[in-house]
Motif scaffolding. Structure first.
Motif, PDB file in Angstrom:
ATOM      1  N   TYR A 347       0.850  -1.196   0.000  1.00  0.00           N
ATOM      2  CA  TYR A 347       0.000   0.000   0.000  1.00  0.00           C
ATOM      3  C   TYR A 347       0.883   1.242   0.000  1.00  0.00           C
ATOM      4  N   MET A 348       0.380   2.292  -0.632  1.00  0.00           N
ATOM      5  CA  MET A 348       1.111   3.561  -0.647  1.00  0.00           C
ATOM      6  C   MET A 348       0.168   4.719  -0.312  1.00  0.00           C
ATOM      7  N   ASP A 349       0.703   5.694   0.373  1.00  0.00           N
ATOM      8  CA  ASP A 349      -0.040   6.895   0.765  1.00  0.00           C
ATOM      9  C   ASP A 349       0.945   8.052   0.652  1.00  0.00           C
ATOM     10  N   CYS A 350       0.936   8.742  -0.489  1.00  0.00           N
ATOM     11  CA  CYS A 350       1.975   9.741  -0.749  1.00  0.00           C
ATOM     12  C   CYS A 350       1.475  10.769  -1.761  1.00  0.00           C
ATOM     13  N   GLY A 351       2.357  11.690  -2.137  1.00  0.00           N
ATOM     14  CA  GLY A 351       2.010  12.709  -3.122  1.00  0.00           C
ATOM     15  C   GLY A 351       1.120  13.808  -2.579  1.00  0.00           C
ATOM     16  N   TRP A 352       1.209  14.087  -1.286  1.00  0.00           N
ATOM     17  CA  TRP A 352       0.316  15.063  -0.654  1.00  0.00           C
ATOM     18  C   TRP A 352       0.757  16.504  -0.854  1.00  0.00           C
ATOM     19  N   ALA A 362      -8.591  11.745   8.545  1.00  0.00           N
ATOM     20  CA  ALA A 362      -9.504  10.930   7.740  1.00  0.00           C
ATOM     21  C   ALA A 362      -8.758   9.884   6.921  1.00  0.00           C
ATOM     22  N   VAL A 363      -7.602  10.240   6.383  1.00  0.00           N
ATOM     23  CA  VAL A 363      -6.852   9.294   5.550  1.00  0.00           C
ATOM     24  C   VAL A 363      -6.409   8.093   6.371  1.00  0.00           C
ATOM     25  N   GLY A 364      -5.964   8.325   7.586  1.00  0.00           N
ATOM     26  CA  GLY A 364      -5.583   7.214   8.448  1.00  0.00           C
ATOM     27  C   GLY A 364      -6.733   6.247   8.663  1.00  0.00           C
ATOM     28  N   LYS A 365      -7.923   6.783   8.827  1.00  0.00           N
ATOM     29  CA  LYS A 365      -9.122   5.961   9.019  1.00  0.00           C
ATOM     30  C   LYS A 365      -9.389   5.078   7.802  1.00  0.00           C
ATOM     31  N   TYR A 366      -9.307   5.667   6.603  1.00  0.00           N
ATOM     32  CA  TYR A 366      -9.637   4.913   5.391  1.00  0.00           C
ATOM     33  C   TYR A 366      -8.500   3.999   4.944  1.00  0.00           C
ATOM     34  N   MET A 367      -7.239   4.422   5.142  1.00  0.00           N
ATOM     35  CA  MET A 367      -6.128   3.534   4.799  1.00  0.00           C
ATOM     36  C   MET A 367      -6.121   2.311   5.713  1.00  0.00           C
ATOM     37  N   ALA A 368      -6.502   2.495   6.966  1.00  0.00           N
ATOM     38  CA  ALA A 368      -6.597   1.358   7.890  1.00  0.00           C
ATOM     39  C   ALA A 368      -7.670   0.378   7.422  1.00  0.00           C
ATOM     40  N   TYR A 370      -8.656  -0.007   4.364  1.00  0.00           N
ATOM     41  CA  TYR A 370      -8.105  -0.594   3.141  1.00  0.00           C
ATOM     42  C   TYR A 370      -7.168  -1.756   3.477  1.00  0.00           C
ATOM     43  N   MET A 371      -6.260  -1.533   4.418  1.00  0.00           N
ATOM     44  CA  MET A 371      -5.267  -2.549   4.766  1.00  0.00           C
ATOM     45  C   MET A 371      -5.891  -3.734   5.495  1.00  0.00           C
ATOM     46  N   CYS A 376     -10.492  -1.436  -1.419  1.00  0.00           N
ATOM     47  CA  CYS A 376     -10.355   0.019  -1.384  1.00  0.00           C
ATOM     48  C   CYS A 376     -11.680   0.682  -1.020  1.00  0.00           C
ATOM     49  N   PRO A 377     -11.736   1.508   0.012  1.00  0.00           N
ATOM     50  CA  PRO A 377     -12.950   2.249   0.341  1.00  0.00           C
ATOM     51  C   PRO A 377     -13.325   3.199  -0.793  1.00  0.00           C
ATOM     52  N   ASP A 378     -14.610   3.442  -0.967  1.00  0.00           N
ATOM     53  CA  ASP A 378     -15.069   4.326  -2.035  1.00  0.00           C
ATOM     54  C   ASP A 378     -14.426   5.704  -1.955  1.00  0.00           C
ATOM     55  N   MET A 379     -14.185   6.188  -0.744  1.00  0.00           N
ATOM     56  CA  MET A 379     -13.609   7.519  -0.562  1.00  0.00           C
ATOM     57  C   MET A 379     -12.233   7.637  -1.214  1.00  0.00           C
ATOM     58  N   LEU A 380     -11.485   6.532  -1.267  1.00  0.00           N
ATOM     59  CA  LEU A 380     -10.115   6.580  -1.779  1.00  0.00           C
ATOM     60  C   LEU A 380      -9.981   6.183  -3.238  1.00  0.00           C
ATOM     61  N   LYS A 381     -11.011   5.595  -3.825  1.00  0.00           N
ATOM     62  CA  LYS A 381     -10.902   5.065  -5.185  1.00  0.00           C
ATOM     63  C   LYS A 381     -10.440   6.090  -6.226  1.00  0.00           C
ATOM     64  N   PRO A 382     -10.893   7.341  -6.192  1.00  0.00           N
ATOM     65  CA  PRO A 382     -10.439   8.290  -7.224  1.00  0.00           C
ATOM     66  C   PRO A 382      -8.955   8.619  -7.149  1.00  0.00           C
ATOM     67  N   PHE A 383      -8.288   8.270  -6.032  1.00  0.00           N
ATOM     68  CA  PHE A 383      -6.903   8.669  -5.824  1.00  0.00           C
ATOM     69  C   PHE A 383      -5.896   7.591  -6.206  1.00  0.00           C
TER      70      PHE A 383
END
Length: 407
Positions: A347-352, A362-368, A370-371, A376-383
């Motif tokens: 998993y990657m979480d970068c480019g901010w 919020a990102v920590g909540k959704y990345m957790a 996801y993992m 992938c949660p709907d909130m993160l799919k566009p990214f």
């Protein structure tokens, strides 16, 4: 008698030979993800691997502004949830994050800028985020120190006022999340460098560190400005990210004069007054990619000229401290949050860029989520990273931005 203190998250524990998940990067996104993995999903056998110390990077090198007035329909809901979570986290963590809901005032310096602000405000209001377009006189009523005369470089035509925004103490967020994660069983390993990510048959199998090898089926790289380099060197995945130095500074303490965060895109400058009375200011980035956090006289000059133009009461005030951080910029100024694509369990979480602090709750909540689930949660799919291949880029900028030495 000398009193020996220990971190809120306890002394460093022994590095185990295996974990259910390993997070590379001890910044805000990594800490928040670990906290939610343990608290919400019962995944407590988690290790945070940090080369230096908790909060060394962007987590401790920002001016602590939070807001939810982004441009696009994908970004606004994410930032809104992040903004709403600050009071919740303060209670959950039992730690004062010093959330100051003072509001954000974005200055507009042309009719074109006012029209663009109307679109941004309409998007915000559609998603339930309070945001208003006001004229120059109303802006001066909110911030009496503003210079709204016509004899400045970029006369103020109006502003976008975003009352829910404000300031959160960044150090408190680092310490609070680390404390909360450790309380739920997460191991935080400082001064531990990740040197390799191991794979086999298209799956993640482990992480090599300066203190030994860890067997794990899940790895998240969330190391701020260093993420793209780590991912490329360890896994061969090249990301469309350029890393630039971004600088900020504070003045000597002053009597209260700024009740809101005030920013200007035309001047490339923002300012807010801290609880200590200092004016914190920043925004301008170096124009070419680099990995230094050095400060420049050019930037000090730029900030002094910009601030003294639209906040003339600051003329003659002394700067006390200046620091630099790294902004990992993507071409569409939106982050990359992805997983289980190139390798199962990666998993990657970068480019901010310079938006990472605002979003971490919020990102920590959704990345957790996801993992823990692998979906992938709907909130993160566009990214996702594939958006660059599929021409589904974000609209945070009017056109793609290319950061090269030629700038």
């Amino acid at each position: 008698m000398f009193w020996k203190s220990k971190p809120l998250w306890g002394n460093q524990t022994r590095l185990k030979s295996s974990y259910d998940a390993v997070i590379i990067g001890g910044g805000l996104h990594g800490l928040a993800t670990a906290y939610y993995l343990a608290k919400e999903h019962g995944l407590t056998d988690v290790a945070i691997i940090e080369k230096r110390f908790i909060g060394f990077g962007g987590a401790g090198r920002n001016t602590a502004i939070v807001r939810a007035n982004q441009r696009t329909q994908y970004n606004v809901p994410l930032y809104k949830e992040a903004l709403d979570l600050w009071p919740v986290l303060t209670k959950e963590l039992d730690y004062n994050l010093m959330f100051n809901n003072c509001g954000n005032l974005n200055l507009m310096h042309s009719e074109a800028a006012m029209k663009a602000a109307r679109m941004t405000i309409a998007t915000a209001q559609f998603h339930g985020v309070e945001s208003h377009l006001i004229d120059a006189k109303q802006a001066k009523e909110l911030v009496p120190a503003l210079n709204i005369s016509e004899d400045i470089t970029f006369p103020i035509h109006g502003a976008m006022f975003h009352p829910p925004g404000g300031i959160v103490r960044h150090d408190a967020v680092v310490w609070g999340l680390a404390k909360g994660a450790a309380k739920h069983g997460v191991d935080i390993h400082q001064h531990t460098e990740a040197t390799a990510i191991h794979t086999e048959g298209g799956k993640i199998t482990g992480v090599e560190t300066s203190r030994g090898r860890i067997h794990t089926p899940r790895v998240l790289v969330s190391a701020g400005g260093y993420s793209a380099g780590l991912i490329y060197h360890m896994l061969g995945i090249k990301l469309p990210i350029a890393v630039l130095t971004i600088q900020a500074m504070v003045t000597q303490p002053l009597k209260p004069l700024l009740d809101h965060v005030v920013s200007s895109g035309a001047y490339h400058c923002y300012a807010n007054q801290t609880l200590k009375g200092e004016i914190a200011t920043g925004a301008h980035m170096d124009q070419w990619p680099n990995y230094t956090t050095q400060n420049t006289a050019h930037y000090i000059k730029h900030q002094a000229e910009a601030l003294s133009d639209w906040l003339p009461c600051l003329r003659g005030v002394k700067f006390m401290r200046i620091w630099g951080g790294l902004a990992d910029m993507t071409p569409d100024m939106a982050p990359i949050m992805d997983g289980n694509d190139h390798f199962e369990g990666f998993y990657m979480d970068c480019g901010w860029g310079y938006f990472g602090f605002k979003s971490c709750s919020a990102v920590g909540k959704y990345m957790a989520q996801y993992m823990a689930s692998g979906h992938c949660p709907d909130m993160l799919k566009p990214f996702n990273l594939r958006r660059y291949e599929n021409h589904q880029l974000m609209g945070e900028t009017a056109e793609l931005v290319s950061y090269t030495p030629n700038n």
